[in-house]
Design a protein around this motif. Structure first.
Motif, PDB file in Angstrom:
ATOM      1  N   LEU A   1       1.166  -1.426   0.146  1.00 34.51           N
ATOM      2  CA  LEU A   1       0.465   0.024  -0.290  1.00 34.51           C
ATOM      3  C   LEU A   1       0.917   1.407   0.056  1.00 34.51           C
ATOM      4  O   LEU A   1       1.906   1.559   0.878  1.00 34.51           O
ATOM      5  N   ILE A   2       0.381   2.747  -0.380  1.00 31.73           N
ATOM      6  CA  ILE A   2       0.777   3.794  -0.560  1.00 31.73           C
ATOM      7  C   ILE A   2       0.007   4.146   0.409  1.00 31.73           C
ATOM      8  O   ILE A   2      -0.789   4.679  -0.846  1.00 31.73           O
ATOM      9  N   GLY A   3      -0.052   5.910   1.466  1.00 31.52           N
ATOM     10  CA  GLY A   3      -0.809   6.277   1.178  1.00 31.52           C
ATOM     11  C   GLY A   3      -0.660   7.515   1.075  1.00 31.52           C
ATOM     12  O   GLY A   3       0.955   7.850   1.898  1.00 31.52           O
ATOM     13  N   ILE A   4      -1.100   8.507   1.146  1.00 29.80           N
ATOM     14  CA  ILE A   4      -0.675   9.773   0.641  1.00 29.80           C
ATOM     15  C   ILE A   4      -1.859  11.047   1.541  1.00 29.80           C
ATOM     16  O   ILE A   4      -2.748  10.903   1.615  1.00 29.80           O
ATOM     17  N   SER A   5      -0.521  11.790   1.534  1.00 22.75           N
ATOM     18  CA  SER A   5      -1.302  12.920   2.398  1.00 22.75           C
ATOM     19  C   SER A   5      -1.041  13.913   1.935  1.00 22.75           C
ATOM     20  O   SER A   5       0.080  14.240   1.712  1.00 22.75           O
ATOM     21  N   SER A   6      -1.295  15.144   2.495  1.00 21.20           N
ATOM     22  CA  SER A   6      -1.189  16.543   2.347  1.00 21.20           C
ATOM     23  C   SER A   6      -1.419  17.519   3.718  1.00 21.20           C
ATOM     24  O   SER A   6      -2.067  17.448   4.680  1.00 21.20           O
ATOM     25  N   ILE A   7       0.046  18.676   3.450  1.00 22.89           N
ATOM     26  CA  ILE A   7       0.500  19.555   4.012  1.00 22.89           C
ATOM     27  C   ILE A   7      -0.370  20.608   3.713  1.00 22.89           C
ATOM     28  O   ILE A   7      -0.145  21.332   3.391  1.00 22.89           O
ATOM     29  N   PHE A   8      -1.597  20.966   4.080  1.00 25.80           N
ATOM     30  CA  PHE A   8      -2.303  22.348   3.742  1.00 25.80           C
ATOM     31  C   PHE A   8      -1.424  23.431   3.641  1.00 25.80           C
ATOM     32  O   PHE A   8      -1.800  24.770   2.976  1.00 25.80           O
ATOM     33  N   TRP A   9      -0.545  23.633   5.027  1.00 27.42           N
ATOM     34  CA  TRP A   9      -0.049  25.457   4.686  1.00 27.42           C
ATOM     35  C   TRP A   9       0.639  25.165   3.936  1.00 27.42           C
ATOM     36  O   TRP A   9       1.844  26.646   3.904  1.00 27.42           O
ATOM     37  N   ARG A  10       1.766  24.319   3.596  1.00 24.38           N
ATOM     38  CA  ARG A  10       2.535  24.436   2.479  1.00 24.38           C
ATOM     39  C   ARG A  10       2.161  25.436   1.174  1.00 24.38           C
ATOM     40  O   ARG A  10       2.368  26.046   0.641  1.00 24.38           O
ATOM     41  N   GLU A  11       0.825  25.262   1.014  1.00 27.37           N
ATOM     42  CA  GLU A  11       0.638  25.118  -0.535  1.00 27.37           C
ATOM     43  C   GLU A  11       0.362  26.838  -0.103  1.00 27.37           C
ATOM     44  O   GLU A  11      -0.084  27.504  -0.475  1.00 27.37           O
ATOM     45  N   ALA A  12      -1.116  26.852   1.185  1.00 24.44           N
ATOM     46  CA  ALA A  12      -1.450  28.065   1.573  1.00 24.44           C
ATOM     47  C   ALA A  12      -1.261  29.525   2.282  1.00 24.44           C
ATOM     48  O   ALA A  12      -0.759  30.927   1.740  1.00 24.44           O
ATOM     49  N   TRP A  13       0.268  29.370   2.149  1.00 26.52           N
ATOM     50  CA  TRP A  13       1.490  29.978   3.085  1.00 26.52           C
ATOM     51  C   TRP A  13       1.568  31.065   1.143  1.00 26.52           C
ATOM     52  O   TRP A  13       1.734  32.231   1.457  1.00 26.52           O
ATOM     53  N   LYS A  14       1.364  30.735   0.253  1.00 26.58           N
ATOM     54  CA  LYS A  14       1.601  31.884  -1.242  1.00 26.58           C
ATOM     55  C   LYS A  14       0.543  31.267  -1.287  1.00 26.58           C
ATOM     56  O   LYS A  14      -0.345  32.525  -2.002  1.00 26.58           O
ATOM     57  N   TYR A  15      -0.946  31.162  -2.053  1.00 23.88           N
ATOM     58  CA  TYR A  15      -2.186  31.092  -2.050  1.00 23.88           C
ATOM     59  C   TYR A  15      -3.151  31.190  -1.900  1.00 23.88           C
ATOM     60  O   TYR A  15      -4.319  31.135  -2.303  1.00 23.88           O
ATOM     61  N   GLY A  16      -3.280  31.321  -0.091  1.00 26.27           N
ATOM     62  CA  GLY A  16      -4.202  32.027   0.462  1.00 26.27           C
ATOM     63  C   GLY A  16      -5.097  31.204   0.688  1.00 26.27           C
ATOM     64  O   GLY A  16      -5.664  29.445   0.206  1.00 26.27           O
ATOM     65  N   GLU A  17      -6.547  31.138   0.268  1.00 29.65           N
ATOM     66  CA  GLU A  17      -8.219  30.143   0.574  1.00 29.65           C
ATOM     67  C   GLU A  17      -7.697  29.044  -0.363  1.00 29.65           C
ATOM     68  O   GLU A  17      -8.582  28.062  -1.129  1.00 29.65           O
ATOM     69  N   ARG A  18      -7.618  29.635  -2.071  1.00 34.57           N
ATOM     70  CA  ARG A  18      -7.591  28.705  -2.748  1.00 34.57           C
ATOM     71  C   ARG A  18      -6.579  27.305  -3.103  1.00 34.57           C
ATOM     72  O   ARG A  18      -6.370  26.721  -3.492  1.00 34.57           O
ATOM     73  N   ALA A  19      -6.088  27.181  -1.669  1.00 33.12           N
ATOM     74  CA  ALA A  19      -4.667  26.339  -2.041  1.00 33.12           C
ATOM     75  C   ALA A  19      -4.783  25.348  -2.028  1.00 33.12           C
ATOM     76  O   ALA A  19      -4.659  23.865  -2.413  1.00 33.12           O
ATOM     77  N   PHE A  20      -5.888  25.101  -1.116  1.00 32.59           N
ATOM     78  CA  PHE A  20      -7.038  23.302  -0.715  1.00 32.59           C
ATOM     79  C   PHE A  20      -7.071  23.238  -2.161  1.00 32.59           C
ATOM     80  O   PHE A  20      -6.828  21.574  -2.623  1.00 32.59           O
ATOM     81  N   ARG A  21      -7.804  23.777  -3.070  1.00 29.09           N
ATOM     82  CA  ARG A  21      -8.061  22.926  -4.466  1.00 29.09           C
ATOM     83  C   ARG A  21      -5.888  22.599  -5.385  1.00 29.09           C
ATOM     84  O   ARG A  21      -5.803  21.784  -5.350  1.00 29.09           O
ATOM     85  N   TYR A  22      -5.446  23.116  -4.584  1.00 27.47           N
ATOM     86  CA  TYR A  22      -3.830  23.056  -5.611  1.00 27.47           C
ATOM     87  C   TYR A  22      -3.367  21.719  -4.831  1.00 27.47           C
ATOM     88  O   TYR A  22      -2.574  21.238  -5.578  1.00 27.47           O
ATOM     89  N   CYS A  23      -3.902  21.567  -3.447  1.00 26.19           N
ATOM     90  CA  CYS A  23      -3.155  20.246  -2.502  1.00 26.19           C
ATOM     91  C   CYS A  23      -3.554  18.638  -3.269  1.00 26.19           C
ATOM     92  O   CYS A  23      -3.271  18.287  -3.716  1.00 26.19           O
ATOM     93  N   ASN A  24      -5.178  19.504  -3.958  1.00 29.16           N
ATOM     94  CA  ASN A  24      -6.034  18.138  -3.948  1.00 29.16           C
ATOM     95  C   ASN A  24      -5.648  17.654  -5.939  1.00 29.16           C
ATOM     96  O   ASN A  24      -4.981  16.746  -6.022  1.00 29.16           O
ATOM     97  N   HIS A  25      -5.149  18.838  -6.262  1.00 29.71           N
ATOM     98  CA  HIS A  25      -4.167  18.678  -8.188  1.00 29.71           C
ATOM     99  C   HIS A  25      -3.481  17.676  -7.498  1.00 29.71           C
ATOM    100  O   HIS A  25      -2.928  17.223  -8.707  1.00 29.71           O
ATOM    101  N   ASP A  26      -2.526  18.399  -6.549  1.00 29.43           N
ATOM    102  CA  ASP A  26      -1.165  17.540  -6.843  1.00 29.43           C
ATOM    103  C   ASP A  26      -1.110  15.984  -5.849  1.00 29.43           C
ATOM    104  O   ASP A  26      -0.350  15.024  -6.239  1.00 29.43           O
ATOM    105  N   VAL A  27      -2.566  16.253  -5.499  1.00 26.84           N
ATOM    106  CA  VAL A  27      -2.637  14.254  -4.665  1.00 26.84           C
ATOM    107  C   VAL A  27      -2.795  13.744  -6.491  1.00 26.84           C
ATOM    108  O   VAL A  27      -2.589  12.924  -5.958  1.00 26.84           O
ATOM    109  N   GLY A  28      -3.967  14.620  -7.359  1.00 30.39           N
ATOM    110  CA  GLY A  28      -3.574  13.564  -8.493  1.00 30.39           C
ATOM    111  C   GLY A  28      -2.552  13.271  -9.484  1.00 30.39           C
ATOM    112  O   GLY A  28      -2.119  12.484  -9.776  1.00 30.39           O
TER     113      GLY A  28
END
Length: 636
Positions: free
Chosen positions: A229-256
């Motif tokens: 198995l491979i598990g994937i997780s996200s640290i929202f703060w890494r993306e939100a540091w630059k992109y603010g509220e829209r970062a949640f979208r970008y984190c999920n792009h990166d999961v894909g």
């Protein structure tokens, strides 16, 4: 004329299109329409059961409403961008490398990356060959696990100019911020661990950090031989540091992006992959050892301060990797969940490092992340693995003979396009054939081709394409229908003047349609936050999801999954571009509703979630490339 379809109130370009300062504006919540529900009749169900069902239904509706509220609140518009920082706080830029301090570090093997060392071998087959068939599966070993991570989630290079040095990775990321973390859950592997284990992947060291050993019966009791198995997780703060509220979208792009990268690297080894989407959020949290992060209390508004708990990891998904051609097998999620629940009692090693001294909490990100958590799906039965389907072929000669490792590890996100490079029509068609979810000659709906077969739902994402420089194809707007069950619905939802006709020379099994002929370069640029890169390539596109109906039918937890699907599609476009000798880049900054207005969409039935551009890159000769390993001794 393109002006015929221009969205209203199209302004002059802004001064700083790519690294803009997003205004902090107060926004009201978007009103959400109520959803209908059928209540059981009093004659068939007693009042207490009926009340409980009504409360559960109301909770589900509230979660969908929160996902829709987030989506509308984080749209960019010509007049206002989504809320974000008023500049970049370089002193608190997050460390891009998560480490578990004091956890044992288990080095992985490295592999040659440069010609003439790289040759077409069993370890590095031709890129294009994987879309036709998978090679025989290799056993799980120190070498094959090393190769999987080396060709999917490892560092690919270091870049340096002046006093700045930064790393690049095989898997793409919005702003190169890399919120995505990965965990290996595996049976005993010689030279790695004598016991089954959970380990965190450390890309800077290309090593595994041993977090825990797990019960010996876990894999034999629940999964086929030679699987892990491979598990994937996200640290929202890494993306939100630059992109603010829209970062949640970008984190999920990166999961894909990560799912696509893992699927391609696994295919090289003859391994198939599939999301284990029956698991719930709590199961993933315990399986990856993430339950020990302190609880984060979500504030009522965006605030700045010291919030170390904001650096927690949000568990996204679990990927089963298994030999291709495996016989059907059962997955009992209820029993699995019961066993995983005991993982909290394991001896977990290491503590997570700190990423920043100070933070900004964009509260709507965390409120929405709560709403879209998937519950456990109680089911028992045969694990559905579709037969591998070959993708369509119309121009095999378009590919430059690169191996999968060359394509994956040489992939770069273009910063600028040259505005000159052109693409042959057959090459364009071939790229799009590899973007389709189903096998050649089939009606497109079910995701059974590489790498989309990793996903557990039917295709929900299409592509609205701006053709700029494709020889033999008129400039204009085109539409790639990736789920043909949506075709009539799309025709009804778009502008009545669109033609919906097959372009000249289009393969029969490619559901591509010309909507209108026009020079749309300036329009593509303006819609993508005035970025030249959207108009200077061979083509650009917006990924359009079958949106609100999917959330209402399946649940709010499909919201991030729609972005995952766009990320997998984006990964294919990245690889295809490099395989034919050019480049590509994802575009997260675009004006949402003007795109919908251009296409004629009303309401939220269809929404554009991700933009992309493919063309000839402009290389910045001021920037020097350095090998990925060994890299400099910094956390850049």
């Amino acid at each position: 004329m393109a002006s015929k379809f221009l969205p209203s109130r199209l302004p002059l370009p802004l001064n700083s299109p790519r690294f803009h300062r997003l205004p902090s504006t107060n926004k009201t919540m978007i009103p959400i329409a109520s959803f209908s529900s059928s209540s059981p009749s009093a004659s068939s169900v007693d009042n207490s059961v009926r009340k409980q069902e009504e409360e559960e239904e109301e909770e589900l509706q509230e979660k969908v409403a929160q996902a829709l509220t987030f989506h509308h609140q984080t749209k960019h518009g010509f007049a206002n961008y989504a809320r974000g920082p008023r500049g970049l706080d370089w002193a608190n830029q997050p460390n891009p490398f998560r480490r578990y301090i004091s956890a044992p570090l288990l080095p992985l093997l490295h592999f040659p990356t440069n010609k003439p060392i790289v040759a077409v071998t069993d370890d590095a087959p031709l890129y294009s060959s994987l879309f036709h068939s998978l090679p025989p599966p290799k056993p799980i070993s120190h070498s094959t696990i090393s190769q999987l991570f080396f060709d999917s989630l490892a560092l690919s290079a270091w870049k340096t100019t002046g006093f700045s040095t930064w790393s690049l990775r095989v898997n793409p990321s919005s702003g190169n911020l890399h919120p995505t973390e990965a965990y290996l859950i595996a049976p005993p592997i010689q030279s790695i661990s004598d016991s089954p284990f959970v380990a965190h992947y450390a890309p800077k060291e290309h090593s595994l950090e041993l977090r825990a050993t797990i019960p010996s019966g876990f894999f034999p009791n629940f999964f086929p031989d030679n699987s892990f198995l491979i598990g994937i997780s996200s640290i929202f703060w890494r993306e939100a540091w630059k992109y603010g509220e829209r970062a949640f979208r970008y984190c999920n792009h990166d999961v894909g992006h990560a799912i696509g990268a893992i699927a391609m690297a696994a295919a090289t080894l003859g391994w198939d992959v599939k999301l284990l989407d029956g698991f719930g959020y709590k199961d993933l949290e315990k399986l990856m050892g993430l339950q020990f992060f302190p609880d984060f209390k979500i504030p009522s508004r965006p605030i700045k301060g010291k919030f170390p708990e904001i650096e927690f990891e949000h568990p996204d998904c679990l990927i089963l990797v298994f030999p291709n051609g495996s016989n059907p097998f059962d997955v009992n999620y209820k029993e699995l969940s019961s066993v995983v629940n005991e993982f909290t009692n394991l001896e977990w090693k290491g503590r997570p490092n700190s990423l920043s001294k100070e933070h900004i909490c964009w509260d709507i990100i965390y409120r929405t992340a709560e709403a879209v958590k998937k519950p456990l799906t109680i089911q028992k039965g045969e694990f559905l693995v579709d037969q591998f389907k070959s993708s369509g072929i119309c121009s095999e000669n378009s590919y430059k003979g690169f191996t999968i490792r060359e394509v994956a590890r040489k992939r770069r996100s273009a910063v600028d396009m040259d505005g000159v490079t052109v693409m042959d029509r057959q090459t364009f068609y071939q790229i799009l054939l590899h973007c389709l979810p189903s096998g050649k000659g089939e009606k497109h709906r079910r995701q059974s081709t590489l790498p989309f077969r990793a996903l557990s739902w039917d295709a929900e994402v299409h592509a609205a394409i701006f053709v700029h420089r494709v020889i033999g194809l008129p400039k204009g707007w085109y539409f790639l229908v990736r789920n043909e069950d949506h075709l009539e619905e799309l025709k009804m939802a778009t502008r009545s003047e669109f033609k919906w006709e097959k372009p000249e020379g289009c393969p029969d099994d490619l559901p591509l349609y010309k909507l209108a002929s026009s020079d749309c370069r300036e329009l593509a640029k303006r819609l993508s936050c005035h970025q030249d890169i959207a108009s200077d390539g061979c083509f650009s596109l917006g990924m359009v999801a079958h949106f609100e109906p999917t959330l209402v039918e399946k649940g709010a937890w499909m919201y991030p999954r729609l972005f995952w699907e766009t990320g997998v599609l984006g990964q294919v476009l990245y690889l295809e571009a490099h395989a034919v000798g050019i480049s590509a880049t994802g575009i997260g900054c675009f004006f949402d509703d003007p795109v919908h207005e251009l296409l004629g969409f009303r309401g939220s039935k269809f929404q554009s979630l991700y933009h992309f551009t493919v063309g000839g890159p402009v290389l910045d000769k001021r920037i020097m490339s350095l090998p990925a390993y060994p890299g400099p001794s910094i956390d850049a």
